[in-house]
Design a protein around this motif. Structure first.
Motif, mmCIF file in Angstrom:
data_model
loop_
_atom_site.group_PDB
_atom_site.id
_atom_site.type_symbol
_atom_site.label_atom_id
_atom_site.label_comp_id
_atom_site.label_asym_id
_atom_site.label_seq_id
_atom_site.Cartn_x
_atom_site.Cartn_y
_atom_site.Cartn_z
ATOM 1 N N LEU A 143 0.944 -2.847 1.027
ATOM 2 C CA LEU A 143 0.078 -1.776 1.499
ATOM 3 C C LEU A 143 0.951 -0.570 1.798
ATOM 4 C CD1 LEU A 143 -2.336 -3.532 4.049
ATOM 5 C CD2 LEU A 143 -2.800 -2.925 1.675
ATOM 6 N N VAL A 144 0.567 0.607 1.310
ATOM 7 C CA VAL A 144 1.397 1.794 1.509
ATOM 8 C C VAL A 144 0.617 2.993 2.068
ATOM 9 C CG1 VAL A 144 3.137 1.168 -0.203
ATOM 10 C CG2 VAL A 144 1.086 2.376 -0.952
ATOM 11 N N LYS A 145 -0.696 2.960 1.996
ATOM 12 C CA LYS A 145 -1.610 4.039 2.408
ATOM 13 C C LYS A 145 -1.557 5.226 1.449
ATOM 14 C CE LYS A 145 -2.570 4.875 6.771
ATOM 15 N NZ LYS A 145 -2.548 5.377 8.165
ATOM 16 N N VAL A 146 -0.378 5.744 1.152
ATOM 17 C CA VAL A 146 -0.213 6.770 0.117
ATOM 18 C C VAL A 146 1.028 6.421 -0.694
ATOM 19 C CG1 VAL A 146 -1.338 8.640 1.402
ATOM 20 C CG2 VAL A 146 1.113 8.280 1.666
ATOM 21 N N GLY A 147 1.081 6.943 -1.938
ATOM 22 C CA GLY A 147 2.263 6.761 -2.769
ATOM 23 C C GLY A 147 2.145 5.726 -3.857
ATOM 24 N N GLY A 148 1.025 4.988 -3.904
ATOM 25 C CA GLY A 148 0.909 3.896 -4.856
ATOM 26 C C GLY A 148 0.630 4.305 -6.286
ATOM 27 N N TRP A 149 0.097 5.514 -6.507
ATOM 28 C CA TRP A 149 -0.238 5.943 -7.867
ATOM 29 C C TRP A 149 1.030 6.459 -8.560
ATOM 30 C CZ3 TRP A 149 -5.534 8.988 -7.607
ATOM 31 C CH2 TRP A 149 -6.532 8.105 -7.196
#
Length: 343
Positions: free
Chosen positions: A93-99
């Motif tokens: 889980l990262v909340k942002v940055g996964g794309w």
């Protein structure tokens, strides 16, 4: 590896999905205690739908790379990181940055994916699965023989909630548009059309004594009906404010109002309970406890899938550079399950 290229999708501001930008560069290098993960699958969640409108209550300043969770393979390790992690499929889980095609993560934030579970399947069960598991078992504590109401039973979280509740022996009532009712009935769910039916009246017909738990991602004034539908001793678990997605004004206000209602309801001496679920709860207090709980609960989700009691609902799999199309699809309300991006 330093010369390799990577791709990430940037959300530059409050834009339509077609306003997303593709940025290419060099794969970053892991620091102490970190690893570089080559992303195999990431997803489109409701959070990204809110973020592009500037409506997610604690999103970072624009521009940033969206992507709440991811599944991928550890490329290599550095000193201080267990070398056996190299080549392993992991989830985070990262909340942002996964794309992105590659992401640098703290090794302690990784959860290993069991052999036999594909990247897209694991992605569809990651954020949705741990959210559903924790709400069902840690918040509502649903037991066999109980009746639960799942709003958005065809959605990413909703479809997992339905299956986990059934695996726990509960009877499930689910709201969805008519196009999803046949599939819900086939899955053993009692469907209610939230567009054409009087939802509270129909639920009371199906559960005259009330329901033992309601899982509500909609928020807004409809959450009052969710509270009123509870049986004595029942639990309402709120986990979003979808009804306010297209509103203007303060992005914190819908959540604060919902928290206020939860506090008020819990002060009433009627034996019922209400809570607002946040997957990140407790992380600021104790990272180690948060990580241990996430690892344990996600292991339960993956194990349930391994027993065949939980099937990943994948609405579509699209390449990362089709993020705009994926976001449009997820926002259309026409699909069942998770929209997955594959770099």
């Amino acid at each position: 590896m330093g010369a390799a290229t990577f791709v990430e999708i940037v959300l530059p501001g409050k834009v339509e999905p077609e306003g997303l930008k593709v940025r290419r560069g060099v794969v970053p290098v892991a620091g102490p205690g970190q690893v570089v993960v080559e992303v195999e699958a990431t997803g489109v969640s409701f959070a990204e739908q809110q973020m592009r409108r500037g409506r997610y209550y604690d999103q970072p300043p624009f521009p940033f790379v969206p992507g709440y969770d991811l599944v991928g393979t550890v490329l290599e390790t550095v000193p201080g990181v267990p070398p056996e992690l190299a080549g392993r499929r992991v989830a985070a889980l990262v909340k942002v940055g996964g794309w992105a095609s590659h992401v640098v993560l703290d090794a302690l934030d990784l959860v290993e994916v069991p052999d036999g579970l594909g990247a897209a399947e694991a992605e569809a069960l990651l954020l949705n699965g741990v959210t559903a598991w924790q709400m069902l078992h840690r918040k509502a504590r649903v037991r066999a023989g109980q009746t639960v109401l799942v709003h958005g039973a065809n959605g990413g979280v909703g479809s997992v909630l339905v299956q986990l509740a059934q695996a726990a022996g509960a009877r499930v009532i689910g709201t969805a548009t008519a196009r999803h009712h046949e599939a819900l009935r086939a899955a053993g769910v009692l469907p209610v059309d939230y567009r054409t039916e009087d939802v509270p009246a129909r639920v009371r017909e199906l559960a005259p004594d009330g329901v033992d738990a309601v899982f509500d991602h909609v928020g807004g004034r409809g959450v009052i009906d969710s509270w009123r539908l509870l049986a004595p001793g029942g639990a309402l678990v709120c986990y979003g404010s979808a009804a306010t997605r297209d509103d203007t004004g303060s992005k914190q206000w819908p959540v604060l109002k919902l928290l206020g209602r939860v506090w008020l309801w819990n002060s009433l001496p009627n034996g019922r309970s209400a809570s607002f679920y946040n997957v990140w709860a407790g992380r600021a207090v104790s990272k180690s406890r948060f990580r241990a709980r996430l690892r344990a609960d996600l292991a339960q989700v993956f194990a349930t899938a391994g027993r065949g009691e939980l099937v990943a609902r994948i609405a579509a799999e699209l390449p990362l550079d089709s993020a705009a199309k994926a976001l449009r699809l997820a926002e259309s309300g026409t699909v069942a399950g998770k929209v997955v991006l594959k770099p």
